[in-house]
Design an enzyme around this catalytic site. Structure first.
Site, PDB file in Angstrom:
ATOM      1  N   ARG A  15      -6.068  -1.042  43.570  1.00 59.24           N
ATOM      2  CA  ARG A  15      -5.576  -0.023  42.634  1.00 59.24           C
ATOM      3  C   ARG A  15      -6.235  -0.197  41.255  1.00 59.24           C
ATOM      4  O   ARG A  15      -7.043   0.635  40.845  1.00 59.24           O
ATOM      5  CB  ARG A  15      -4.039  -0.116  42.532  1.00 59.24           C
ATOM      6  CG  ARG A  15      -3.370   1.063  41.849  1.00 59.24           C
ATOM      7  CD  ARG A  15      -3.441   1.056  40.332  1.00 59.24           C
ATOM      8  NE  ARG A  15      -2.896  -0.155  39.730  1.00 59.24           N
ATOM      9  CZ  ARG A  15      -3.051  -0.458  38.440  1.00 59.24           C
ATOM     10  NH1 ARG A  15      -3.750   0.342  37.639  1.00 59.24           N
ATOM     11  NH2 ARG A  15      -2.546  -1.565  37.947  1.00 59.24           N
ATOM     12  N   ASP A  16      -5.919  -1.281  40.559  1.00 59.96           N
ATOM     13  CA  ASP A  16      -6.438  -1.441  39.196  1.00 59.96           C
ATOM     14  C   ASP A  16      -7.964  -1.496  39.217  1.00 59.96           C
ATOM     15  O   ASP A  16      -8.638  -0.907  38.363  1.00 59.96           O
ATOM     16  CB  ASP A  16      -5.860  -2.732  38.570  1.00 59.96           C
ATOM     17  CG  ASP A  16      -5.947  -2.756  37.056  1.00 59.96           C
ATOM     18  OD1 ASP A  16      -6.937  -2.252  36.507  1.00 59.96           O
ATOM     19  OD2 ASP A  16      -5.032  -3.293  36.421  1.00 59.96           O
ATOM     20  N   HIS A 207      -0.123 -10.194  34.192  1.00 62.35           N
ATOM     21  CA  HIS A 207      -1.177  -9.240  34.587  1.00 62.35           C
ATOM     22  C   HIS A 207      -2.195  -9.264  33.444  1.00 62.35           C
ATOM     23  O   HIS A 207      -2.046  -8.559  32.453  1.00 62.35           O
ATOM     24  CB  HIS A 207      -0.546  -7.855  34.769  1.00 62.35           C
ATOM     25  CG  HIS A 207      -1.516  -6.744  35.074  1.00 62.35           C
ATOM     26  ND1 HIS A 207      -1.528  -6.067  36.274  1.00 62.35           N
ATOM     27  CD2 HIS A 207      -2.497  -6.164  34.329  1.00 62.35           C
ATOM     28  CE1 HIS A 207      -2.460  -5.125  36.259  1.00 62.35           C
ATOM     29  NE2 HIS A 207      -3.066  -5.156  35.071  1.00 62.35           N
ATOM     30  N   HIS A 209      -5.951  -8.917  31.951  1.00 64.24           N
ATOM     31  CA  HIS A 209      -7.362  -8.524  32.026  1.00 64.24           C
ATOM     32  C   HIS A 209      -8.183  -9.599  31.322  1.00 64.24           C
ATOM     33  O   HIS A 209      -7.692 -10.277  30.411  1.00 64.24           O
ATOM     34  CB  HIS A 209      -7.550  -7.129  31.414  1.00 64.24           C
ATOM     35  CG  HIS A 209      -7.028  -6.052  32.340  1.00 64.24           C
ATOM     36  ND1 HIS A 209      -7.844  -5.355  33.199  1.00 64.24           N
ATOM     37  CD2 HIS A 209      -5.770  -5.607  32.572  1.00 64.24           C
ATOM     38  CE1 HIS A 209      -7.108  -4.512  33.918  1.00 64.24           C
ATOM     39  NE2 HIS A 209      -5.845  -4.644  33.556  1.00 64.24           N
ATOM     40  N   CYS A 240      -8.799   0.011  32.927  1.00 60.31           N
ATOM     41  CA  CYS A 240      -7.962   1.197  32.854  1.00 60.31           C
ATOM     42  C   CYS A 240      -8.781   2.286  32.187  1.00 60.31           C
ATOM     43  O   CYS A 240      -9.371   2.065  31.127  1.00 60.31           O
ATOM     44  CB  CYS A 240      -6.694   0.908  32.051  1.00 60.31           C
ATOM     45  SG  CYS A 240      -5.688   2.384  31.793  1.00 60.31           S
ATOM     46  N   ASN A 249      -9.322  -7.423  35.837  1.00 60.90           N
ATOM     47  CA  ASN A 249      -8.262  -8.430  35.830  1.00 60.90           C
ATOM     48  C   ASN A 249      -8.889  -9.795  36.108  1.00 60.90           C
ATOM     49  O   ASN A 249      -9.994  -9.892  36.633  1.00 60.90           O
ATOM     50  CB  ASN A 249      -7.266  -8.143  36.959  1.00 60.90           C
ATOM     51  CG  ASN A 249      -6.511  -6.864  36.728  1.00 60.90           C
ATOM     52  OD1 ASN A 249      -7.016  -5.786  37.015  1.00 60.90           O
ATOM     53  ND2 ASN A 249      -5.319  -6.969  36.189  1.00 60.90           N
TER      54      ASN A 249
HETATM   55  P1  HMG Z   1       0.621  15.669  32.338  1.00 66.88           P
HETATM   56  O1  HMG Z   1      -0.630  16.487  32.290  1.00 66.88           O
HETATM   57  O2  HMG Z   1       1.397  15.469  31.069  1.00 66.88           O
HETATM   58  O3  HMG Z   1       1.600  16.130  33.505  1.00 66.88           O
HETATM   59  O4  HMG Z   1       0.215  14.234  32.907  1.00 66.88           O
HETATM   60  P2  HMG Z   1       2.395  17.457  33.731  1.00 66.88           P
HETATM   61  O5  HMG Z   1       3.722  17.043  34.282  1.00 66.88           O
HETATM   62  O6  HMG Z   1       2.327  18.332  32.526  1.00 66.88           O
HETATM   63  O7  HMG Z   1       1.569  18.141  34.908  1.00 66.88           O
HETATM   64  C1  HMG Z   1       0.242  18.626  34.748  1.00 66.88           C
HETATM   65  C2  HMG Z   1      -0.405  18.777  36.105  1.00 66.88           C
HETATM   66  O8  HMG Z   1      -0.487  17.510  36.772  1.00 66.88           O
HETATM   67  C3  HMG Z   1       0.378  19.697  37.045  1.00 66.88           C
HETATM   68  O9  HMG Z   1      -0.568  20.302  37.930  1.00 66.88           O
HETATM   69  C4  HMG Z   1       1.195  18.730  37.846  1.00 66.88           C
HETATM   70  O10 HMG Z   1       1.578  19.220  39.106  1.00 66.88           O
HETATM   71  C5  HMG Z   1       0.226  17.574  38.016  1.00 66.88           C
HETATM   72  P3  HMG Z   1      -1.144  21.784  37.673  1.00 66.88           P
HETATM   73  O11 HMG Z   1       0.076  22.646  37.643  1.00 66.88           O
HETATM   74  O12 HMG Z   1      -1.858  21.727  36.348  1.00 66.88           O
HETATM   75  O13 HMG Z   1      -2.073  22.006  38.820  1.00 66.88           O
HETATM   76  N1  HMG Z   1       0.893  16.269  38.228  1.00 66.88           N
HETATM   77  C6  HMG Z   1       0.648  15.446  39.262  1.00 66.88           C
HETATM   78  N2  HMG Z   1      -0.207  15.533  40.298  1.00 66.88           N
HETATM   79  C7  HMG Z   1      -0.201  14.487  41.174  1.00 66.88           C
HETATM   80  N3  HMG Z   1       0.593  13.403  41.043  1.00 66.88           N
HETATM   81  C8  HMG Z   1       1.440  13.297  40.028  1.00 66.88           C
HETATM   82  C9  HMG Z   1       1.506  14.353  39.073  1.00 66.88           C
HETATM   83  N4  HMG Z   1       2.230  14.547  37.960  1.00 66.88           N
HETATM   84  C10 HMG Z   1       1.857  15.734  37.450  1.00 66.88           C
HETATM   85  N5  HMG Z   1       2.216  12.207  39.924  1.00 66.88           N
HETATM   86  C11 HMG Z   1       0.725  12.249  34.123  1.00 66.88           C
HETATM   87  C12 HMG Z   1       1.173  13.217  33.054  1.00 66.88           C
HETATM   88  C13 HMG Z   1       1.597  11.024  34.064  1.00 66.88           C
HETATM   89  C14 HMG Z   1       0.810  12.890  35.488  1.00 66.88           C
HETATM   90  C15 HMG Z   1      -0.762  11.870  33.829  1.00 66.88           C
HETATM   91  O14 HMG Z   1      -0.845  11.437  32.520  1.00 66.88           O
HETATM   92  C16 HMG Z   1      -1.292  10.794  34.743  1.00 66.88           C
HETATM   93  O15 HMG Z   1      -1.472  11.005  35.933  1.00 66.88           O
HETATM   94  N6  HMG Z   1      -1.552   9.595  34.183  1.00 66.88           N
HETATM   95  C17 HMG Z   1      -1.983   8.469  34.988  1.00 66.88           C
HETATM   96  C18 HMG Z   1      -2.791   7.542  34.182  1.00 66.88           C
HETATM   97  C19 HMG Z   1      -3.173   6.352  35.019  1.00 66.88           C
HETATM   98  O16 HMG Z   1      -3.135   6.387  36.241  1.00 66.88           O
HETATM   99  N7  HMG Z   1      -3.593   5.258  34.350  1.00 66.88           N
HETATM  100  C20 HMG Z   1      -3.998   4.088  35.016  1.00 66.88           C
HETATM  101  C21 HMG Z   1      -2.867   3.321  35.607  1.00 66.88           C
HETATM  102  S1  HMG Z   1      -1.962   2.358  34.424  1.00 66.88           S
HETATM  103  C22 HMG Z   1      -2.887   0.909  34.213  1.00 66.88           C
HETATM  104  O17 HMG Z   1      -3.967   0.806  34.725  1.00 66.88           O
HETATM  105  C23 HMG Z   1      -2.272  -0.220  33.457  1.00 66.88           C
HETATM  106  C24 HMG Z   1      -1.758  -1.358  34.349  1.00 66.88           C
HETATM  107  O18 HMG Z   1      -2.796  -1.897  35.140  1.00 66.88           O
HETATM  108  C25 HMG Z   1      -1.166  -2.459  33.487  1.00 66.88           C
HETATM  109  C26 HMG Z   1      -2.125  -2.886  32.378  1.00 66.88           C
HETATM  110  O19 HMG Z   1      -3.191  -3.420  32.645  1.00 66.88           O
HETATM  111  O20 HMG Z   1      -1.758  -2.592  31.244  1.00 66.88           O
HETATM  112  C27 HMG Z   1      -0.660  -0.870  35.284  1.00 66.88           C
HETATM  113 MG    MG Z   2      -4.248  -3.327  34.492  1.00 62.67          MG
END
Ligand code: HMG
Ligand code: MG
Length: 302
Positions: A15-16, A207, A209, A240, A249
């Site tokens: 995933r990450d 966790h 990096h 990310c 990581n």
């Molecule tokens: P948004 O644009 O504010 O969402 O995004 P919305 O609710 O306004 O919806 C907009 C569109 O997205 C709509 O589709 C929704 O249906 C769709 P449209 O009508 O335009 O066709 N949508 C989705 N589609 C699929 N799956 C969903 C979903 N939700 C809405 N779940 C949202 C808000 C949270 C969805 C967006 O910002 C997002 O997907 N962010 C993900 C970011 C991400 O994945 N980052 C990496 C992971 S975190 C990380 O790596 C850190 C970690 O490792 C820890 C660390 O190291 O710190 C965990």
């Molecule tokens: Mg991470």
């Protein structure tokens, strides 16, 4: 110093790691990576995320990857979900655990999930409730617990605040994440101290990096506090998309090598783990980003 006698590693590479690759990685390679990790003895694997494919296209094959897994009893397969839409999509894939992901930094919360910390908790609350009602475990990732790419240093009080919010909505355990790898041992310990005001020692994981080369030292600093769940990424994959410049990581191979040398049990076969890291690195056309893997591969070749 209360060093744990055993450590459970959660490999977040699929995933990450793979969420951050520029070239698309086929679902078949992701599935094979998970299989190789479980064959190496990993008992927790973060497989994918059910996020918007517009935001993170690399994870758009989430359902296909989950459906392709040959599940092994005793292995926990987890997936990230940011909201109810993601949870509903994830349900069909039958994850053992979902991970809601928030941040100790307001700016990072906005960039990563497009809402404030308070709004994120409002979104997570019904997701946590629905998951627990369905018998699915719930973890909470807490990003930027020492530093933020937009806000700089993050004080432990922000971490304590977020941990309290996570606890309040029923999250069962949390990850103390150093998203951009700026943490050093004492800062990481302060972030854990803040988290431990709300969660027990069995409910927290590190966790880290490795952007600044501190992640093994930070892992040891957390171990010295008794933290025995650690996240790492095979071959040091990771990053990310919303934390520019942050690298992978801490490599699982490096953590296992350290723990073996300390006589701490992980249940992981280092040789098989190195093969798993080599498999995905070959696929990506580069060398594993792990010092231990590089050294042991050189030794094998010699
Ligand atoms: P948004 O644009 O504010 O969402 O995004 P919305 O609710 O306004 O919806 C907009 C569109 O997205 C709509 O589709 C929704 O249906 C769709 P449209 O009508 O335009 O066709 N949508 C989705 N589609 C699929 N799956 C969903 C979903 N939700 C809405 N779940 C949202 C808000 C949270 C969805 C967006 O910002 C997002 O997907 N962010 C993900 C970011 C991400 O994945 N980052 C990496 C992971 S975190 C990380 O790596 C850190 C970690 O490792 C820890 C660390 O190291 O710190 C965990
Ligand atoms: Mg991470």
């Amino acid at each position: 110093m209360a060093l744990p006698t055993q450590v459970k590693l959660i490999d977040v590479g699929p995933r990450d790691g793979l969420q951050n690759e520029k070239q698309p990685v086929p679902a078949s390679a992701k599935i094979e990576l998970v299989h190789r990790l479980q064959d190496a003895g990993l008992r927790e694997i973060e497989v994918t995320s059910f996020v918007s494919p517009k935001w993170v296209p690399q994870m758009a094959d989430n359902a296909e990857v989950m459906a392709g897994l040959r599940r092994r009893p005793g292995v926990r397969y987890s997936v990230l979900v940011p909201n109810m839409k993601g949870f509903e999509a994830a349900l069909a894939s039958k994850p053992d655990e979902i991970v809601v992901f928030g941040a100790a930094s307001e700016a990072f919360s906005q960039k990563n999930i497009n809402c404030s910390i308070a709004e994120s908790i409002e979104r997570f609350a019904p997701v946590v409730q629905a998951a627990r009602a369905a018998g699915i475990a719930v973890r909470g990732a807490m990003s930027c617990t020492v530093g933020c790419p937009y806000e700089g240093d993050i004080p432990p009080s922000r971490v304590e605040y977020l941990a309290g919010l996570m606890k309040g909505i029923g999250v069962e355990r949390v990850d103390v994440a150093d998203t951009i790898g700026v943490g050093t041992p004492r800062k990481v310990q302060a972030a854990f101290e803040a988290t431990l005001r709300h969660f027990g020692i069995d409910q927290v994981s590190g966790h880290f990096h490795d952007t600044y080369g501190q992640a093994v030292a930070n892992t040891l600093a957390a171990l010295e506090m008794g933290v025995w769940h650690h996240q790492s990424s095979v071959a040091g994959l990771g990053g990310c998309p919303y934390a520019k410049g942050a690298t992978g990581n801490v490599a699982t191979e490096d953590v296992v090598f350290m723990l073996q040398g300390m006589g701490i049990d992980t249940g992981i076969d280092l040789d098989k783990l190195i093969d798993a890291g080599k498999f995905i690195s070959d696929h990506l056309g580069r060398k594993p980003n792990s010092r231990a893997a590089t050294a042991l591969l050189n030794k094998r070749a010699g």
